[in-house]
Design a protein around this motif. Sequence first.
Motif, mmCIF file in Angstrom:
data_model
loop_
_atom_site.group_PDB
_atom_site.id
_atom_site.type_symbol
_atom_site.label_atom_id
_atom_site.label_comp_id
_atom_site.label_asym_id
_atom_site.label_seq_id
_atom_site.Cartn_x
_atom_site.Cartn_y
_atom_site.Cartn_z
ATOM 1 N N UNK A 60 -26.086 -13.038 -1.595
ATOM 2 C CA UNK A 60 -27.264 -12.669 -0.800
ATOM 3 C C UNK A 60 -27.494 -11.159 -0.820
ATOM 4 N N UNK A 61 -26.427 -10.395 -0.686
ATOM 5 C CA UNK A 61 -26.572 -8.935 -0.724
ATOM 6 C C UNK A 61 -27.143 -8.500 -2.079
ATOM 7 N N UNK A 62 -26.600 -9.091 -3.137
ATOM 8 C CA UNK A 62 -27.076 -8.734 -4.483
ATOM 9 C C UNK A 62 -28.548 -9.121 -4.664
ATOM 10 N N UNK A 63 -28.935 -10.276 -4.124
ATOM 11 C CA UNK A 63 -30.327 -10.737 -4.239
ATOM 12 C C UNK A 63 -31.282 -9.814 -3.498
ATOM 13 N N UNK A 64 -30.920 -9.445 -2.264
ATOM 14 C CA UNK A 64 -31.782 -8.569 -1.454
ATOM 15 C C UNK A 64 -31.907 -7.196 -2.118
ATOM 16 N N UNK A 65 -30.788 -6.676 -2.607
ATOM 17 C CA UNK A 65 -30.808 -5.343 -3.230
ATOM 18 C C UNK A 65 -31.586 -5.351 -4.548
ATOM 19 N N UNK A 66 -31.493 -6.472 -5.276
ATOM 20 C CA UNK A 66 -32.246 -6.553 -6.531
ATOM 21 C C UNK A 66 -33.752 -6.503 -6.253
#
Length: 393
Positions: A49-55
């Motif tokens: 989720x963190x990676x998705x939001x940051x992307x």
Amino acid sequence: MPRTLTRRTFMAAAVAMGAFATPAFAQEVVKIGLIQPMTGPSASTGKQAEAGAKLWMQLHGDTVAGKKIQLIVKDDTGAPDVTKRIAQELVVNDKVNVLMGFGLTPLALAVAPIATQAKIPEIVTSAATAIITEQSPFIVRTSFTLPQATVPMAQWAAKNGIKKVVTLVSDYGPGIDAEKAFKEAFSANGGEVVSELRVPLRNPDFAPFLQRVKDAGPDAVFVFVPSGFGSAFMKQFAERGLTQAGIKLIATGDVTDDDLLNEMGDAALGVVNTHHYSASHNSPENKEFVEAFKKANNFRPNFMAVGAYDGMQLVYKALDKTKGNADGQALIDAMKGLSWTSPRGPVQIDPETRDIIQNIYVRKVEKVNGELYNQEFATIEMVKDPVKAAKKK
Ligand code: PHB
């Protein structure tokens, strides 16, 4: 401030511009608090989720409608009392405009009263028990619901020669939703659920349950375990020799999660399952998403990454619509009915339920260029949460 602009004239100009009349509107930074389990058994959800939001921010910038977006990421370790405390701190101390995340149903539920009281959106990007969105008028969901993903699995099974099924689910909200939705839809299509098994969520030992499945001798076992638990299940499934006993495995895509699928090895090959996102979904939007995600993270995205990516997309779209007004009620109103093309396919926020309407795909685990993927072979278009749709009738 230029020397000619005195404090008094500056204040007068600011008041004339309405800068102090609506503080939320005047605020130049819009803060989003992302709360996820970054440690513990659901840590893969937090990581995705963190990676998705940051992307999303990497690809679309950190400014929208003149406002700077600030993402604050917090680890709740998967414990609801921690989620609640962090949400309170984010609201009171950091003055966040949006709360986002929630890797498990109890974590999403713990924050519902805070969202209601603070009158700010709670965007559920992961948890998937149907009732969640009914716990506050400020909850909006970009993940899915278990009944939404499960009904197409039951229908497909009934139409493809499967007559007797045992269900095996994690014993909490989404598992119970999946069990109920499967039984109703499978029975309505002529199938029979001969036994319903519930496995503890924490430290599950699947072996005794799989033995009971084997003893019941069904055509298939339908399984739900949450993201992060699929490889432990698959290992024990393979060890018990159910496939050799002629028992097929059918599931929601939570079990054959893209994050863990390669670890599962050949035991997962051929498993038919239903879900809203596959890393191998064939669309230009998904190809771009997967490529950028892998480049930034060195691992492939799963549905938790897409839920968070779309959670951010929803905030950006809502802010565009309100022309930068970050007032909680204005944002929620703007979110209702919004639609866009996600990496998963077309989606819409149901204006009545604040759940997400989306395609559900029937997939089969196959090897593509040496890696395991959920290969989509049928699409059920724009599925609403069936639990809420039934209530309306
Ligand atoms: C949930 O707890 O609502 C949940 C978590 C992980 C999933 C699905 C549902 O994969």
